[in-house]
Scaffold this active site. Structure first.
Site, PDB file in Angstrom:
ATOM      1  N   GLY A  53       1.060  -1.250  -0.203  1.00 56.61           N
ATOM      2  CA  GLY A  53       0.361  -0.134  -0.524  1.00 56.61           C
ATOM      3  C   GLY A  53       0.639   1.009  -0.015  1.00 56.61           C
ATOM      4  O   GLY A  53       1.717   1.177   0.334  1.00 56.61           O
ATOM      5  N   SER A  54       0.159   2.513  -0.888  1.00 52.10           N
ATOM      6  CA  SER A  54       1.150   3.384  -0.469  1.00 52.10           C
ATOM      7  C   SER A  54       0.850   4.471   0.487  1.00 52.10           C
ATOM      8  O   SER A  54      -0.007   3.931   2.068  1.00 52.10           O
ATOM      9  CB  SER A  54       0.459   5.079  -1.774  1.00 52.10           C
ATOM     10  N   GLY A  55       1.835   5.125   0.984  1.00 51.17           N
ATOM     11  CA  GLY A  55       1.525   5.631   2.443  1.00 51.17           C
ATOM     12  C   GLY A  55       2.748   5.682   3.049  1.00 51.17           C
ATOM     13  O   GLY A  55       3.783   5.866   4.184  1.00 51.17           O
ATOM     14  N   HIS A  56       4.255   4.202   2.892  1.00 45.50           N
ATOM     15  CA  HIS A  56       5.008   4.045   3.370  1.00 45.50           C
ATOM     16  C   HIS A  56       7.036   5.101   2.628  1.00 45.50           C
ATOM     17  O   HIS A  56       7.409   4.287   3.126  1.00 45.50           O
ATOM     18  CB  HIS A  56       5.108   2.309   3.229  1.00 45.50           C
ATOM     19  N   LYS A 104       5.812  -7.850   2.815  1.00 43.87           N
ATOM     20  CA  LYS A 104       6.031  -8.041   3.936  1.00 43.87           C
ATOM     21  C   LYS A 104       4.900  -8.631   4.427  1.00 43.87           C
ATOM     22  O   LYS A 104       3.329  -8.509   3.332  1.00 43.87           O
ATOM     23  CB  LYS A 104       5.454  -6.180   4.267  1.00 43.87           C
ATOM     24  N   ASP A 109      -1.584  -8.420   1.591  1.00 43.09           N
ATOM     25  CA  ASP A 109      -0.225  -8.239   0.457  1.00 43.09           C
ATOM     26  C   ASP A 109       0.328  -9.881  -0.396  1.00 43.09           C
ATOM     27  O   ASP A 109       0.424  -9.720  -1.134  1.00 43.09           O
ATOM     28  CB  ASP A 109       0.892  -7.620   1.057  1.00 43.09           C
ATOM     29  N   HIS A 218       0.015   0.645   9.548  1.00 44.32           N
ATOM     30  CA  HIS A 218      -0.798   0.945   9.205  1.00 44.32           C
ATOM     31  C   HIS A 218      -2.353   1.585  10.398  1.00 44.32           C
ATOM     32  O   HIS A 218      -3.200   1.841   9.930  1.00 44.32           O
ATOM     33  CB  HIS A 218      -1.988  -0.104   8.753  1.00 44.32           C
TER      34      HIS A 218
END
Length: 331
Positions: A53-56, A104, A109, A218
């Site tokens: 996911g984006s945001g990392h 991960k 995922d 998250h």
């Protein structure tokens, strides 16, 4: 909420476009996909694909390039990329030597990357997977069965990427990856929640003088909440928990990653690192590789994580090998 975005539904697309336009000498965007690939495809090596996911950011697109990943797939914010996107990345980077997926340990995922692996197998593309579960905080969580994969994954990208450049086979890379993950542990804490740009809401709430120990990237619950203490006290608490699992001896060599979660300034991360290295030195442990900064973030969350990797000659060599990516360069 104050965010420098346009339409929430365009965040990932515009981010990927911006990455490609800023670093066109190293990476490129794959067609109209939320996928960053290495600009100069290297033939004759096992290819490495990761993502999430984006945001990392800078994970994972920031680690695409020579000596690390061949492709990174971006999902929506805190959401796994779909199997078809991962499959497109696999096809784009495969050279006939096989593809290793570095995943991960989050249920979404794993499900989507494994589906992509099955799709690739139907096209006679040889694909294997390596799951990273370095977070010692909790055994099972909101999004995982088993331990979560967090910032220590960056060490996996670096070491496996260097071994791939050297010509390791797919089986050899998986064996090496297992050794890395067996000797890798991470734990983190938050002093402030992040704000989700898609909703404008905080991912969780904390009191003014409260912190959460062991939370996920998250915003998943950690082990407990407690009052804010000094930087040295928090660093020592987390490091001691990690050291109970790694069982280091005098003269052992380790790599250290003090990772920021997005908002915490470098000044504070360096203060944390100062205490971490002092504790390791007091035990006779050699910190041969030390990294401080934002490597795997959680949007604008305040806090940090500590990763410790026990090294041997092989992993030390590859950690020090040349790499040229957006967020990790070594010469």
């Amino acid at each position: 909420m104050k965010k420098l975005i346009n339409k929430p539904e365009n965040i990932v697309t515009e981010m990927i476009n911006g990455i490609a336009k800023a670093h066109g000498n190293i990476v490129k965007k794959l067609d109209e996909q939320p996928i960053i690939v290495r600009k100069d495809k290297k033939i004759g090596k096992v290819s490495l694909v990761s993502g999430g996911g984006s945001g990392h950011e800078p994970s994972h697109a920031g680690f695409v390039g020579y000596g690390m990943l061949d492709a990174a797939v971006a999902g929506e914010v805190f959401t796994s990329p779909s199997a078809d996107k991962v499959y497109e990345a696999i096809k784009a980077v495969d050279t006939g030597e096989g593809v290793l997926l570095i995943i991960k340990n989050y249920s979404g995922d794993i499900m989507n990357f494994e589906m992509a692996q099955e799709m690739a197998a139907m096209e006679n593309i040889k694909v294997d997977k390596l799951i990273v579960a370095d977070d010692i905080a909790v055994e099972n969580s909101t999004y995982t069965i088993g331990r979560r994969g967090i910032a220590g994954t960056v060490f996996v990208h670096k070491i496996i990427g260097a071994a791939s450049e050297k010509g390791y086979s797919l089986d050899e890379l998986k064996t090496l990856g297992k050794k890395v993950t067996d000797n890798l542990r991470t734990m983190g804490m938050a002093i402030k929640p992040c704000i989700l740009p898609t909703t404008g809401k905080e991912s969780f709430t904390l009191g003014e003088d409260e912190v959460e120990i062991g939370l996920g990237i998250h915003g998943e619950p950690g082990t407990h909440r407690e009052k804010l203490k000094t930087a040295d006290e928090h660093a020592e608490d987390l490091l001691n928990k990690i050291l109970k699992e790694i069982q280091l001896k005098e003269n052992d060599e380790v790599a250290v990653l003090v990772n920021g979660l997005g908002e915490t300034p470098l000044m504070e991360l360096c203060i944390i690192n100062n205490k971490v290295i002092d504790i390791l030195n007091s035990k006779g442990v050699k910190s041969t590789n030390v990294y401080v900064g934002n490597y795997m973030t959680s949007l604008d969350m305040g806090g940090f994580s500590i990763s410790i990797l026990k090294l041997d000659n092989e992993t030390k060599e590859f950690l020090n090998s040349k790499s040229n990516t957006i967020a990790f360069k070594s010469f």
